[in-house]
Every structure is written in structure tokens, then in C-alpha cells.
Enzyme design. Structure first.
Site, mmCIF file in Angstrom:
data_model
loop_
_atom_site.group_PDB
_atom_site.id
_atom_site.type_symbol
_atom_site.label_atom_id
_atom_site.label_comp_id
_atom_site.label_asym_id
_atom_site.label_seq_id
_atom_site.Cartn_x
_atom_site.Cartn_y
_atom_site.Cartn_z
ATOM 1 N N LYS A 37 -44.501 -25.291 -32.040
ATOM 2 C CA LYS A 37 -43.670 -24.550 -32.655
ATOM 3 C C LYS A 37 -43.056 -23.453 -32.088
ATOM 4 O O LYS A 37 -41.786 -22.680 -32.364
ATOM 5 C CB LYS A 37 -44.021 -24.191 -34.214
ATOM 6 C CG LYS A 37 -44.414 -25.581 -34.923
ATOM 7 C CD LYS A 37 -45.228 -24.799 -36.109
ATOM 8 C CE LYS A 37 -46.085 -25.908 -36.732
ATOM 9 N NZ LYS A 37 -46.919 -25.715 -37.866
ATOM 10 N N GLY A 38 -43.855 -22.538 -31.288
ATOM 11 C CA GLY A 38 -43.583 -21.537 -30.606
ATOM 12 C C GLY A 38 -42.157 -21.101 -29.970
ATOM 13 O O GLY A 38 -41.756 -19.956 -30.135
ATOM 14 N N GLU A 93 -40.510 -22.718 -23.035
ATOM 15 C CA GLU A 93 -41.958 -22.561 -23.750
ATOM 16 C C GLU A 93 -41.939 -21.024 -24.113
ATOM 17 O O GLU A 93 -41.240 -20.222 -23.343
ATOM 18 C CB GLU A 93 -42.844 -22.728 -22.779
ATOM 19 C CG GLU A 93 -44.092 -23.795 -23.080
ATOM 20 C CD GLU A 93 -44.910 -23.449 -24.350
ATOM 21 O OE1 GLU A 93 -44.472 -23.106 -25.385
ATOM 22 O OE2 GLU A 93 -45.935 -23.924 -24.152
ATOM 23 N N ASP A 94 -42.795 -20.548 -24.981
ATOM 24 C CA ASP A 94 -43.003 -19.317 -25.554
ATOM 25 C C ASP A 94 -43.717 -18.603 -24.583
ATOM 26 O O ASP A 94 -43.124 -17.611 -23.962
ATOM 27 C CB ASP A 94 -43.252 -19.338 -26.920
ATOM 28 C CG ASP A 94 -44.684 -20.138 -27.093
ATOM 29 O OD1 ASP A 94 -45.041 -20.687 -26.004
ATOM 30 O OD2 ASP A 94 -45.068 -20.328 -28.108
ATOM 31 N N ASP A 97 -49.980 -18.571 -20.651
ATOM 32 C CA ASP A 97 -51.162 -17.884 -20.864
ATOM 33 C C ASP A 97 -52.320 -18.503 -19.701
ATOM 34 O O ASP A 97 -52.202 -18.225 -18.570
ATOM 35 C CB ASP A 97 -52.009 -18.058 -22.275
ATOM 36 C CG ASP A 97 -53.066 -17.300 -22.473
ATOM 37 O OD1 ASP A 97 -53.115 -16.107 -22.054
ATOM 38 O OD2 ASP A 97 -53.872 -17.734 -23.185
ATOM 39 N N LYS A 125 -48.642 -14.268 -19.132
ATOM 40 C CA LYS A 125 -49.758 -13.230 -18.840
ATOM 41 C C LYS A 125 -50.357 -13.734 -17.672
ATOM 42 O O LYS A 125 -51.437 -14.430 -17.592
ATOM 43 C CB LYS A 125 -50.659 -13.536 -20.225
ATOM 44 C CG LYS A 125 -50.266 -13.029 -21.438
ATOM 45 C CD LYS A 125 -51.334 -13.172 -22.248
ATOM 46 C CE LYS A 125 -51.009 -13.339 -23.793
ATOM 47 N NZ LYS A 125 -52.023 -13.685 -24.884
ATOM 48 N N PHE A 146 -52.754 -10.331 -27.210
ATOM 49 C CA PHE A 146 -52.470 -11.269 -28.032
ATOM 50 C C PHE A 146 -51.314 -10.883 -28.811
ATOM 51 O O PHE A 146 -51.168 -10.175 -29.549
ATOM 52 C CB PHE A 146 -53.539 -11.779 -28.999
ATOM 53 C CG PHE A 146 -53.006 -13.394 -29.524
ATOM 54 C CD1 PHE A 146 -53.325 -14.539 -29.030
ATOM 55 C CD2 PHE A 146 -52.568 -13.263 -30.847
ATOM 56 C CE1 PHE A 146 -52.894 -15.547 -29.548
ATOM 57 C CE2 PHE A 146 -52.250 -14.621 -31.577
ATOM 58 C CZ PHE A 146 -52.458 -15.638 -30.809
ATOM 59 N N VAL A 147 -50.060 -11.572 -28.366
ATOM 60 C CA VAL A 147 -48.899 -11.287 -29.083
ATOM 61 C C VAL A 147 -48.024 -12.169 -30.226
ATOM 62 O O VAL A 147 -48.590 -13.254 -30.324
ATOM 63 C CB VAL A 147 -47.623 -10.843 -27.919
ATOM 64 C CG1 VAL A 147 -48.281 -9.816 -27.074
ATOM 65 C CG2 VAL A 147 -47.574 -12.297 -27.210
ATOM 66 N N ASP A 153 -47.046 -17.020 -33.073
ATOM 67 C CA ASP A 153 -48.001 -16.941 -34.335
ATOM 68 C C ASP A 153 -49.250 -16.458 -34.319
ATOM 69 O O ASP A 153 -49.757 -16.762 -33.048
ATOM 70 C CB ASP A 153 -48.046 -18.158 -35.071
ATOM 71 C CG ASP A 153 -49.103 -19.297 -34.630
ATOM 72 O OD1 ASP A 153 -48.695 -19.433 -33.387
ATOM 73 O OD2 ASP A 153 -49.821 -19.552 -35.301
ATOM 74 N N ARG A 159 -44.138 -15.655 -37.060
ATOM 75 C CA ARG A 159 -43.185 -16.423 -36.167
ATOM 76 C C ARG A 159 -41.611 -15.719 -36.567
ATOM 77 O O ARG A 159 -40.754 -15.942 -35.657
ATOM 78 C CB ARG A 159 -43.114 -18.009 -36.272
ATOM 79 C CG ARG A 159 -44.389 -18.554 -36.150
ATOM 80 C CD ARG A 159 -44.186 -20.145 -36.160
ATOM 81 N NE ARG A 159 -45.349 -20.718 -36.174
ATOM 82 C CZ ARG A 159 -46.167 -21.497 -34.995
ATOM 83 N NH1 ARG A 159 -45.517 -20.771 -33.781
ATOM 84 N NH2 ARG A 159 -47.069 -21.760 -35.258
HETATM 85 P P1 IMP Z 1 -52.218 -21.827 -22.412
HETATM 86 O O1 IMP Z 1 -52.338 -23.366 -22.384
HETATM 87 O O2 IMP Z 1 -53.252 -21.034 -22.306
HETATM 88 O O3 IMP Z 1 -51.111 -21.517 -21.146
HETATM 89 O O4 IMP Z 1 -51.537 -21.309 -23.751
HETATM 90 C C1 IMP Z 1 -50.297 -21.994 -23.896
HETATM 91 C C2 IMP Z 1 -50.230 -21.884 -25.790
HETATM 92 O O5 IMP Z 1 -50.969 -20.743 -26.392
HETATM 93 C C3 IMP Z 1 -48.905 -20.934 -25.886
HETATM 94 O O6 IMP Z 1 -47.975 -22.056 -25.756
HETATM 95 C C4 IMP Z 1 -49.165 -20.587 -27.436
HETATM 96 O O7 IMP Z 1 -49.032 -21.488 -28.280
HETATM 97 C C5 IMP Z 1 -50.484 -20.078 -27.219
HETATM 98 N N1 IMP Z 1 -50.576 -18.543 -26.933
HETATM 99 C C6 IMP Z 1 -51.073 -18.078 -25.768
HETATM 100 N N2 IMP Z 1 -51.311 -16.802 -25.814
HETATM 101 C C7 IMP Z 1 -50.552 -16.353 -26.771
HETATM 102 C C8 IMP Z 1 -50.201 -15.177 -27.673
HETATM 103 O O8 IMP Z 1 -50.397 -13.841 -27.028
HETATM 104 N N3 IMP Z 1 -49.800 -15.314 -28.778
HETATM 105 C C9 IMP Z 1 -49.562 -16.319 -29.330
HETATM 106 N N4 IMP Z 1 -49.653 -17.427 -28.885
HETATM 107 C C10 IMP Z 1 -50.120 -17.711 -27.537
HETATM 108 MG MG MG Z 2 -46.711 -23.017 -27.444
#
Ligand code: IMP
Ligand code: MG
Length: 170
Positions: A37-38, A93-94, A97, A125, A146-147, A153, A159
Site C-alpha cells: 500500500k505504501g 515504491e515507497d 530498506d 536507506k 523508521f519513518v 505506515d 499513511r
Molecule cells: P525491504 O524489503 O527491507 O527493502 O523493505 C521494503 C518494505 O519495508 C518497504 O516497501 C516498506 O513497506 C517497509 N519499510 C521499510 N522501511 C520502512 C520505514 O522506515 N517505514 C515504513 N515502512 C518501511
Molecule cells: Mg512497501
């Protein structure tokens, strides 16, 4: 309490720049694939800053997150409505990470034969990366906090905030 990290004006300015850059790179057809959803707020602003032909589609994934950490496993919850065959596709993508979610998405979408496949993320990040995933358009690089807000969210809350912030007390 929420500490503001990126103001609404900062985000709007950067999203406008990103939309312009993507449009210049792909002056013709462009197919935006947003990750629910992000990314819904980012997609909405990004798409409205692009002139010319743009089509949209959505997919949803779950990264089996527990609280604020990712397990690395990704599950497809909603697939696209249309094919990507021969299209210029931008994954919207939002945040990147660890990079695990995006790596999974890029792999499955690349297998569907788009003409080009690129990725636009509002936030990154870099210090958290576990896999070296390629992201062509990055809005802002941020530290390991964590944002929330602007689509992002914490436990489905925040959101709707028009800015990006850090939760200091729930
Ligand atoms: P990744 O697979 O670790 O890169 O994480 C991806 C997903 O984790 C993102 O699409 C977000 O939905 C969630 N996420 C990662 N960091 C944050 C944050 O700081 N705030 C909120 N959601 C996050
Ligand atoms: Mg996401």
C-alpha cells in the site's frame, strides 16, 4: 509525537523533479507499477506531475514483516491486471530498506518481458542494504530511522500524513 524529517514542500519539490526526469527519459509510453500500500501517495503525486501518456497498475506484496523488521520472505498478495510485454515499466515504491522486496519484484517483473524496467523509490536507506539492488530514481537518501507518513505506515497508521516523520511516541 512525530518529528518531521521531510516537509510536504520538500517532498512535492523532489517528486516534481523526479517526474520530469522520468518523463524526459521516456517521452513516449510509460507504464507505472505501484507497490501497495505504501506507494499509493507517491504514485498519485508522481503521475499527476507527468504530462503525456501514462498508464498505471498495482501490485501488493507482503514482506512478512514483524513490527519494524523484514524477514526477507516476500509473498505476492495482488498481481497486475495487465501484461508488461514490450512496455516501458517503472516500478514505483515507497522505500528501499534491505532491498529484498524490490529484488523480488524486479525479478518477477523482468521475467514478463517489458521493453525496459526501471525503479523509482521516494526513499532509500543505503546503510540497511542486504542485497545490491539497482534503483534508477531515488527521491531522498535517509539514515536508518523508521519513518512514517506520505503512504508509509507503522501498524497501518500514519499513511495519511502529508510529510515524512519519525515516531517518537505512539
Ligand atoms: P525491504 O524489503 O527491507 O527493502 O523493505 C521494503 C518494505 O519495508 C518497504 O516497501 C516498506 O513497506 C517497509 N519499510 C521499510 N522501511 C520502512 C520505514 O522506515 N517505514 C515504513 N515502512 C518501511
Ligand atoms: Mg512497501
Amino acid at each position: 509525537m512525530i518529528d518531521v524529517l521531510l516537509t510536504e514542500a520538500q517532498i512535492q519539490g523532489r517528486v516534481r523533479e523526479m517526474a520530469g526526469q522520468i518523463r524526459r527519459d521516456f517521452p513516449d509510453g510509460l507504464h507505472l507499477v505501484a507497490v501497495l500500500k505504501g506507494a499509493f501517495v507517491f504514485l498519485s503525486d508522481l503521475a499527476r506531475r507527468m504530462d503525456g501518456d501514462v498508464s498505471l497498475d498495482f501490485m501488493a506484496v507482503s514482506s512478512y514483516a514483524k513490527g519494524t523488521t523484514t524477514s526477507g520472505e516476500v509473498r505476492l498478495l495482488k498481481d497486475l491486471d495487465t501484461t508488461l510485454d514490450g512496455r516501458n515499466v517503472i516500478i514505483v515504491e515507497d522505500i528501499v530498506d534491505t532491498g529484498l522486496t524490490l529484488t523480488y519484484l524486479q525479478d518477477i517483473l523482468r521475467a514478463r518481458g517489458p521493453k525496459t524496467l526501471r525503479t523509482a523509490c521516494l526513499l532509500s536507506k543505503p546503510s540497511r542494504r542486504q542485497v545490491d539492488v539497482k534503483v534508477e530514481y531515488v527521491g531522498f537518501e535517509i539514515e536508518d530511522r523508521f519513518v512514517v507518513g506520505y503512504g508509509l505506515d507503522y501498524a497501518e497508521q500514519y499513511r495519511n500524513l502529508p510529510y515524512i516523520g519519525v515516531v517518537t511516541a505512539p
